[in-house]
Design a protein around this motif. Structure first.
Motif, PDB file in Angstrom:
ATOM      1  N   GLN A 108       5.831  16.375   9.536  1.00  0.00           N
ATOM      2  CA  GLN A 108       6.734  15.688   9.058  1.00  0.00           C
ATOM      3  C   GLN A 108       7.249  14.314   9.879  1.00  0.00           C
ATOM      4  O   GLN A 108       7.087  13.185   9.671  1.00  0.00           O
ATOM      5  CB  GLN A 108       7.926  16.126   8.255  1.00  0.00           C
ATOM      6  CG  GLN A 108       7.439  16.972   7.126  1.00  0.00           C
ATOM      7  CD  GLN A 108       8.635  17.333   6.244  1.00  0.00           C
ATOM      8  OE1 GLN A 108      10.101  17.289   6.984  1.00  0.00           O
ATOM      9  NE2 GLN A 108       8.659  17.527   4.897  1.00  0.00           N
ATOM     10  N   LEU A 109       7.646  14.772  10.868  1.00  0.00           N
ATOM     11  CA  LEU A 109       8.185  13.617  11.979  1.00  0.00           C
ATOM     12  C   LEU A 109       7.125  12.621  12.361  1.00  0.00           C
ATOM     13  O   LEU A 109       7.508  11.487  12.322  1.00  0.00           O
ATOM     14  CB  LEU A 109       8.863  14.380  12.954  1.00  0.00           C
ATOM     15  CG  LEU A 109      10.222  14.950  12.846  1.00  0.00           C
ATOM     16  CD1 LEU A 109      10.675  15.891  13.833  1.00  0.00           C
ATOM     17  CD2 LEU A 109      11.115  14.056  12.169  1.00  0.00           C
ATOM     18  N   SER A 110       5.887  13.107  12.453  1.00  0.00           N
ATOM     19  CA  SER A 110       4.798  12.432  13.187  1.00  0.00           C
ATOM     20  C   SER A 110       4.272  11.387  12.021  1.00  0.00           C
ATOM     21  O   SER A 110       3.581  10.647  12.500  1.00  0.00           O
ATOM     22  CB  SER A 110       3.654  13.305  13.402  1.00  0.00           C
ATOM     23  OG  SER A 110       2.947  13.798  12.367  1.00  0.00           O
ATOM     24  N   PHE A 111       4.726  11.679  10.706  1.00  0.00           N
ATOM     25  CA  PHE A 111       4.171  10.708   9.732  1.00  0.00           C
ATOM     26  C   PHE A 111       5.191   9.248   9.548  1.00  0.00           C
ATOM     27  O   PHE A 111       4.643   8.533   8.934  1.00  0.00           O
ATOM     28  CB  PHE A 111       4.251  11.276   8.479  1.00  0.00           C
ATOM     29  CG  PHE A 111       3.240  12.297   8.355  1.00  0.00           C
ATOM     30  CD1 PHE A 111       3.388  13.556   7.436  1.00  0.00           C
ATOM     31  CD2 PHE A 111       2.135  12.572   9.265  1.00  0.00           C
ATOM     32  CE1 PHE A 111       2.356  14.544   7.229  1.00  0.00           C
ATOM     33  CE2 PHE A 111       1.200  13.393   9.037  1.00  0.00           C
ATOM     34  CZ  PHE A 111       1.364  14.465   7.907  1.00  0.00           C
ATOM     35  N   PHE A 112       6.358   9.360  10.520  1.00  0.00           N
ATOM     36  CA  PHE A 112       6.936   8.250  10.346  1.00  0.00           C
ATOM     37  C   PHE A 112       6.472   7.124  11.088  1.00  0.00           C
ATOM     38  O   PHE A 112       5.978   7.108  12.286  1.00  0.00           O
ATOM     39  CB  PHE A 112       8.269   8.464  11.244  1.00  0.00           C
ATOM     40  CG  PHE A 112       9.395   8.852  10.438  1.00  0.00           C
ATOM     41  CD1 PHE A 112       9.969  10.206  10.400  1.00  0.00           C
ATOM     42  CD2 PHE A 112       9.875   8.392   9.504  1.00  0.00           C
ATOM     43  CE1 PHE A 112      10.992  10.808   9.736  1.00  0.00           C
ATOM     44  CE2 PHE A 112      11.081   8.963   8.549  1.00  0.00           C
ATOM     45  CZ  PHE A 112      11.446   9.946   8.749  1.00  0.00           C
ATOM     46  N   PRO A 113       5.866   6.110  10.261  1.00  0.00           N
ATOM     47  CA  PRO A 113       5.446   5.082  10.991  1.00  0.00           C
ATOM     48  C   PRO A 113       6.654   4.305  11.882  1.00  0.00           C
ATOM     49  O   PRO A 113       7.630   4.443  11.559  1.00  0.00           O
ATOM     50  CB  PRO A 113       4.899   4.056   9.782  1.00  0.00           C
ATOM     51  CG  PRO A 113       5.554   4.513   8.771  1.00  0.00           C
ATOM     52  CD  PRO A 113       6.350   5.698   8.822  1.00  0.00           C
ATOM     53  N   SER A 114       5.933   3.614  12.947  1.00  0.00           N
ATOM     54  CA  SER A 114       7.050   3.114  13.888  1.00  0.00           C
ATOM     55  C   SER A 114       7.599   1.730  13.295  1.00  0.00           C
ATOM     56  O   SER A 114       7.213   0.960  13.981  1.00  0.00           O
ATOM     57  CB  SER A 114       6.471   3.206  15.355  1.00  0.00           C
ATOM     58  OG  SER A 114       4.947   2.700  15.246  1.00  0.00           O
ATOM     59  N   THR A 115       8.424   1.898  12.603  1.00  0.00           N
ATOM     60  CA  THR A 115       9.061   0.697  12.112  1.00  0.00           C
ATOM     61  C   THR A 115      10.654   0.956  12.403  1.00  0.00           C
ATOM     62  O   THR A 115      11.255   2.075  12.327  1.00  0.00           O
ATOM     63  CB  THR A 115       9.024   0.640  10.414  1.00  0.00           C
ATOM     64  OG1 THR A 115       8.794   1.938   9.951  1.00  0.00           O
ATOM     65  CG2 THR A 115       7.968  -0.320  10.099  1.00  0.00           C
TER      66      THR A 115
ATOM     67  N   GLU B 271       0.091   4.747   9.042  1.00  0.00           N
ATOM     68  CA  GLU B 271       0.441   3.629   9.758  1.00  0.00           C
ATOM     69  C   GLU B 271       0.062   2.301   9.245  1.00  0.00           C
ATOM     70  O   GLU B 271       0.830   1.425   9.139  1.00  0.00           O
ATOM     71  CB  GLU B 271      -0.450   3.590  11.113  1.00  0.00           C
ATOM     72  CG  GLU B 271       0.418   4.171  12.187  1.00  0.00           C
ATOM     73  CD  GLU B 271      -0.522   4.406  13.485  1.00  0.00           C
ATOM     74  OE1 GLU B 271      -1.668   3.811  13.744  1.00  0.00           O
ATOM     75  OE2 GLU B 271      -0.429   5.582  14.263  1.00  0.00           O
ATOM     76  N   GLN B 272      -0.913   2.452   7.970  1.00  0.00           N
ATOM     77  CA  GLN B 272      -1.390   1.136   7.458  1.00  0.00           C
ATOM     78  C   GLN B 272      -0.606   1.171   6.258  1.00  0.00           C
ATOM     79  O   GLN B 272      -0.226  -0.118   5.475  1.00  0.00           O
ATOM     80  CB  GLN B 272      -2.899   1.144   6.911  1.00  0.00           C
ATOM     81  CG  GLN B 272      -3.166  -0.156   6.309  1.00  0.00           C
ATOM     82  CD  GLN B 272      -4.705  -0.665   6.981  1.00  0.00           C
ATOM     83  OE1 GLN B 272      -5.184  -0.041   7.960  1.00  0.00           O
ATOM     84  NE2 GLN B 272      -5.246  -1.183   6.134  1.00  0.00           N
ATOM     85  N   ALA B 273       0.252   2.183   5.803  1.00  0.00           N
ATOM     86  CA  ALA B 273       0.932   2.159   4.714  1.00  0.00           C
ATOM     87  C   ALA B 273       2.389   1.378   4.711  1.00  0.00           C
ATOM     88  O   ALA B 273       2.927   1.391   5.618  1.00  0.00           O
ATOM     89  CB  ALA B 273       1.396   3.722   4.226  1.00  0.00           C
ATOM     90  N   ASP B 274       2.807   0.800   3.475  1.00  0.00           N
ATOM     91  CA  ASP B 274       3.992   0.295   3.299  1.00  0.00           C
ATOM     92  C   ASP B 274       5.053   1.315   3.019  1.00  0.00           C
ATOM     93  O   ASP B 274       6.145   0.983   3.416  1.00  0.00           O
ATOM     94  CB  ASP B 274       3.858  -0.891   2.295  1.00  0.00           C
ATOM     95  CG  ASP B 274       2.904  -1.913   2.943  1.00  0.00           C
ATOM     96  OD1 ASP B 274       1.809  -2.344   2.197  1.00  0.00           O
ATOM     97  OD2 ASP B 274       3.376  -2.661   3.932  1.00  0.00           O
TER      98      ASP B 274
ATOM     99  N   LEU C  74       0.758  -1.085   0.126  1.00  0.00           N
ATOM    100  CA  LEU C  74      -0.113  -0.005  -0.095  1.00  0.00           C
ATOM    101  C   LEU C  74       1.007   1.258   0.091  1.00  0.00           C
ATOM    102  O   LEU C  74       1.641   1.507   0.934  1.00  0.00           O
ATOM    103  CB  LEU C  74      -0.877   0.079   1.232  1.00  0.00           C
ATOM    104  CG  LEU C  74      -1.870   1.462   1.326  1.00  0.00           C
ATOM    105  CD1 LEU C  74      -2.645   1.360   0.332  1.00  0.00           C
ATOM    106  CD2 LEU C  74      -2.609   1.176   2.774  1.00  0.00           C
ATOM    107  N   LEU C  75       0.706   2.082  -1.154  1.00  0.00           N
ATOM    108  CA  LEU C  75       1.473   3.300  -1.088  1.00  0.00           C
ATOM    109  C   LEU C  75       0.641   4.561  -0.751  1.00  0.00           C
ATOM    110  O   LEU C  75      -0.364   4.473  -1.125  1.00  0.00           O
ATOM    111  CB  LEU C  75       2.070   3.527  -2.649  1.00  0.00           C
ATOM    112  CG  LEU C  75       2.751   2.340  -3.349  1.00  0.00           C
ATOM    113  CD1 LEU C  75       3.388   2.864  -4.364  1.00  0.00           C
ATOM    114  CD2 LEU C  75       4.073   2.065  -2.334  1.00  0.00           C
ATOM    115  N   VAL C  76       1.180   5.344   0.247  1.00  0.00           N
ATOM    116  CA  VAL C  76       0.540   6.721   0.476  1.00  0.00           C
ATOM    117  C   VAL C  76       1.456   7.924  -0.018  1.00  0.00           C
ATOM    118  O   VAL C  76       2.618   8.011   0.230  1.00  0.00           O
ATOM    119  CB  VAL C  76       0.126   6.517   2.013  1.00  0.00           C
ATOM    120  CG1 VAL C  76      -0.195   8.105   2.419  1.00  0.00           C
ATOM    121  CG2 VAL C  76      -0.873   5.499   2.533  1.00  0.00           C
TER     122      VAL C  76
END
Lengths: 85, 183, 706
Positions: free
Chosen positions: B176-183, B158-161, B17-19
């Motif tokens: 911007q920082l808040s968009f980092f999914p926690s990987t 969060e659901q995005a790959d 899934l691309l966002v």
């Protein structure tokens, strides 16, 4: 309301904006004629819209040609009248 | 993964899934035109922003068969978040690319309370997950969002790959920082 | 058991069970009655959840498993839930089980009543009563009657002597059929006692106020609390005045501000300052809307007609056994790129032919979009189906269209001075407004049953019909000067009376099957150029003089809200001056007079002879004051108001005057010094407005100066 596409009016405006560099480099007297060509296209917005073309600019050019043809026809008529006195 | 350039095409694949965080970026019409050259593509427009003429122009630059290639593009619009849910639940499972433009735009409506928006987004995301199993799916989102609905943006990311953004977007540093999914 | 006849005045929920009805009996009594009205809704969806709902509701409601029709999905398995008491069960259900599909869950009580009994609001009825309990009720007339018996309403008007936003009022004007008089608002006790006596004596059905919603009723409530006195503002003693807060919301691309509201029980309250539609078509118009839509008078006076159309649609659905979904909506079907380009269009608009033209007829299709919906059976569920029975939307609109047409016909037959004319005109205008908004409210966003494809079908048909009208006209030798969605401007050498155009109207109506009528014949009409290029005309912008000397105009300054009254006044004076000419050829004779008018106006301005109110500009605040980087004039005005402790909200209209110096504007409410008015700016505005009108006529003849 519910309109997604640009209207033909907006489309012509956007096209004119895209050509603003071209227009800018023209002489003032040529710019006036250039604006006139676009004004003549605007006279036929409905017809252009009704064509449902994927590439409306082609139909816009046709509308410009139409107005030119009208002008030529009118001029020819005037000359004939003057000739016949 | 968080990418700075909006080149989605090579990343589009089934199961991923691309966002893309963008405000009507010029590369989206180009993406649609490119996909149309390769075969059918469905666009679900939730932002009332489908750039039809631009896409046609781009197809013309890439090919002479404008009419037949444009027939590969199928578009459906949603004007409320309830229509968005209906759009996703009625999308059939074919293998060709699905682009969802402005997924959250209709959720901005202040008549829709945050709790309700959350519930509807859950429904949308479950359908999107279902679609990802059989087709390449990409979502575009407007980066600017009302504070009370910001959590929706986070949930989608969060659901995005993969998440894409571009320098030209004026996304504030904190966001911007808040968009980092926690990987 | 007693039998009475009368008019149904109002319907609302009782706080515990059933409903309250107010009836104006033929005897003159105003009766408060009670009636049982079961509330029914339907649930559908996941079977396991429905089972849980069954358990949740057992004992609290009557439950039946049944089938019922969803407009798009057809017959559906549903759980029918019937409630006897008015409690929060529906809301509880929704918060516990949000993912089920709810139907008939938010229908206004007045509509449920109408669907159940067949009796309409403001309709005549016969009731069988057992004390205050209604055992039976039967309708005696229909809302579609052209001349319903007038209801003997008692009206009391209350207005403060000043605008409360400007200055605290000291006296209240009270007007009843006995006469008008003032009462002092201080001391409070004496004032309240006096007002209470008036209310008791007059016992009005309608209280008409200025500033009642935002100021008077909240004030009265406050003072009653302070003094411990009571006011019988509501006839229904069991109820308090229902107040609704002001708010701003975003709709149709703009921020709209809605003021606070005060609703009464057993009486109607209408605030002239908070009821824009009321000012359009008066009490008769609002009552007519209430009659045909089923929404109460207090609501219809304040809401946009769209709410009325939605209600009518709901009523039709209920009558035909179609369930009304709470949230579920249909999205668009699939279109190709080319398909979208084909479909996404509006009405047909032809660029007007620049210049001044003589003897031009304006012909308009009557209520075009609704007529198309009815005649071509355009409804969300009938799309693409040949020979389907009449759809929900056409069923809803047909009686409305027919009544409006009949009213118009009746009006053309009557003499202008007939006493009925005013009332009939107001009713016709009210119905017209319902028809005007129906296209938007039956569409795809706000509508319960909307599909954008039906919207697109209507505009597609309208474009086709306009093209047909054009072809018919051209066949008959007419020239088309302008077309705009449902209206054409046509001209033919030698034709200048209304009857000369009859054959054209007949031919077009025969071809299109939609009635078309003549608005009027212009002695001359002008399509002025746009300000960006004098070679380009602007659709729907024109001004002209009809055969009877009346001036008509669209799209020019005189129409615009943000142009000061003074500019509009002078522009109209100029137009009226030109209108004195009997024909286009005589217009140049009046040009010197026009120059005089303009020069005099400027002199008046410079000498301070123009009342300041006439220089007020009205603009709405598009967003919150803080969000402006360089403030618009409206924002500046708003900031000035804020500085004095007043609240400003997006969507609110700011009133201000342009002044010299750094301030640039001065908000009206705080007072304006006449000496600092920006004369230059106002003169420039006037020049622009007059040039817009005069540009097509000879300019050299005018000696316009500063």
């Amino acid at each position: 309301m519910g309109r997604t596409l640009s209207t033909i009016t907006q489309y012509i405006n956007e096209t004119e904006t895209m050509l603003s560099s071209f227009r800018r480099a023209l002489r003032r007297s040529d710019q006036y004629i250039f604006d006139g060509i676009f004004a003549s296209a605007r006279k036929h917005i409905t017809a252009i819209s009704q064509t449902d073309s994927l590439l409306p600019f082609e139909t816009v050019l046709l509308a410009m040609l139409l107005e030119q043809a009208k002008e030529i026809s009118a001029l020819r008529h005037e000359i004939e009248q003057k000739r016949n006195g | 993964m968080y990418r700075m350039r909006m080149n989605l095409l090579p990343q589009l694949k089934t199961g991923s899934l691309l966002v893309a965080l963008t405000n009507q970026n010029a590369l989206i019409p180009d993406l649609i035109a490119e996909l149309a050259l390769r075969g059918p593509v469905t666009v679900l427009d939730g932002g009332n922003c489908f750039p039809a003429y631009r896409i046609a122009q781009l197809i013309r630059r890439k090919s002479l068969q404008v009419d037949s290639i444009s027939k590969h593009i199928f578009v459906r619009r949603a004007f409320t978040c309830y229509q968005m849910v209906n759009l996703l639940e009625s999308t059939l499972l074919f293998g060709y690319p699905q682009l969802i433009l402005g997924l959250l735009t209709t959720f901005q409506d202040d008549q829709v309370k945050p709790a309700e928006a959350d519930r509807l987004l859950t429904l949308c995301l479950s359908h999107i997950e279902r679609l990802c199993l059989v087709a390449p799916v990409a979502i575009t989102l407007e980066p600017a969002i009302l504070a009370e609905k910001e959590f929706l943006l986070k949930r989608v990311c969060e659901q995005a790959d993969e998440i894409f953004t571009s320098h030209s977007e004026s996304v504030p540093q904190e966001k911007q920082l808040s968009f980092f999914p926690s990987t | 058991m007693d039998e009475i006849t009368g008019w149904l005045f109002d319907v609302y929920n009782h706080s515990e069970r059933g409903i309250v009805l107010w009836v104006i009996a033929d005897s003159g009594e105003r009766l408060r009655l009670r009636m049982e009205l079961p509330i029914t809704l339907y649930l559908a969806g996941d079977f396991k959840l429905l089972r849980a709902v069954w358990i949740f509701l057992t004992g609290k409601a009557e439950l039946i498993r049944t089938k019922r029709r969803d407009l798009f999905l057809g017959e559906r398995d549903v759980m029918q839930v019937t409630l006897a008491e008015n409690n929060d069960l529906i809301h509880e259900l929704q918060s516990q089980f949000p993912s089920l599909d709810y139907y008939d869950a938010d229908i206004p009580i007045s509509l449920r009543f109408i669907a159940h009994t067949g009796v309409y609001l403001l309709g005549r009825c016969r009731l069988m009563l057992n004390c205050e309990r209604v055992q039976d009720i039967q309708p005696l007339d229909s809302p579609w009657e052209l001349a319903p018996e007038p209801i003997p309403l008692r009206i009391m008007e209350l207005s403060p002597d000043t605008d409360p936003a400007f200055r605290a009022p000291s006296r209240l004007k009270v007007k009843t059929e006995r006469g008008a008089y003032f009462i002092n608002m201080e001391p409070q006790r004496a004032f309240l006692i006096s007002l209470q006596a008036d209310l008791r004596r007059c016992d009005p059905d309608l209280i008409l106020t200025n500033h009642g919603d935002g100021w008077l009723f909240p004030k009265l409530t406050e003072w009653c609390k302070e003094t411990g006195l009571t006011l019988d503002i509501n006839r229904d003693r069991e109820r308090m005045i229902q107040t609704r807060k002001a708010n701003s919301y975003f709709a149709y691309g703009q921020t709209i501000h809605r003021g606070a509201q005060s609703h009464l029980f057993g009486r109607w309250h209408i605030d002239r300052r908070n009821a824009m539609m009321f000012n359009e078509y008066g009490l008769e118009g609002v009552m007519e809307q209430s009659r045909v839509t089923g929404i109460g008078v207090q609501e219809m006076a304040r809401k946009s007609p769209g709410a009325g159309i939605t209600a009518m649609q709901m009523l039709t659905a209920m009558k035909t056994g179609v369930m009304i979904p709470l949230h579920k909506q249909q999205a668009e079907g699939s279109k190709t790129l080319a398909g979208l380009i084909r479909a996404d269009k509006g009405g047909l608009i032809y660029q007007p032919t620049l210049g001044v033209h003589r003897n031009v007829a304006q012909i308009d299709f009557a209520s075009m979009y609704p007529s198309i919906m009815v005649h071509h059976n355009v409804s969300p569920e009938t799309l693409g189906k040949e020979d389907s029975k009449q759809g929900l939307i056409p069923q809803t609109l047909q009686p409305l269209l027919e009544k409006r047409l009949k009213l118009k016909e009746l009006l053309t037959d009557l003499d202008e001075r007939d006493y009925q004319v005013k009332v009939l005109k107001q009713r016709a205008a009210a119905l017209k407004w319902l028809l005007v908004v129906c296209f938007g409210y039956l569409g795809y966003k706000n509508a319960r049953f909307g599909k954008i494809e039906s919207h697109e079908a209507v505009t597609a048909i309208s474009r086709e019909l306009m093209l047909q009208a054009k072809e018919v006209a051209e066949e008959l030798g007419f020239e088309i000067l302008h077309m705009y969605v449902d209206s054409l401007f046509v001209q033919k050498e030698g034709l200048k009376e209304k009857q000369d155009f009859e054959h054209l109207l007949l031919a077009i109506t025969e071809q299109t099957k939609i009635p078309i009528m003549i608005e009027g014949v212009y002695r001359w009409v002008c399509f002025p150029p746009s300000s960006r290029d004098v070679r380009i005309s602007v659709p729907n912008r024109y001004f002209g003089v009809l055969a009877n000397g009346e001036v008509k105009y669209r799209g020019i300054e005189a129409r615009r809200r943000d142009v000061p009254f003074w500019v509009k006044k002078i522009q109209l004076e100029v137009l009226n001056c030109l209108a004195k000419a009997n024909s286009l050829d005589e217009v140049p004779d009046y040009l010197p007079e026009v120059a005089d008018i303009v020069n005099q106006a400027k002199r008046d301005l410079r000498n301070g002879h123009v009342p300041l109110e006439e220089l007020v500009v009205i603009q709405s605040l598009s967003r919150s004051v803080e969000t402006y980087t360089s403030p618009s004039p409206a924002a500046r005005a708003a900031m000035q108001l804020q500085a004095t402790g007043n609240e400003v909200a997006p969507g609110q209209f700011m009133r201000f005057v342009f002044v010299r110096g750094e301030e640039r504007v001065r908000v009206w409410e705080l007072g304006v010094d006449a000496r600092i008015v920006d004369i230059k700016r106002y003169c420039a505005m006037l020049d622009r407005a007059v040039d817009g009108v005069m540009g097509m006529f000879e300019k050299e003849e005018m000696g316009l100066g500063m």
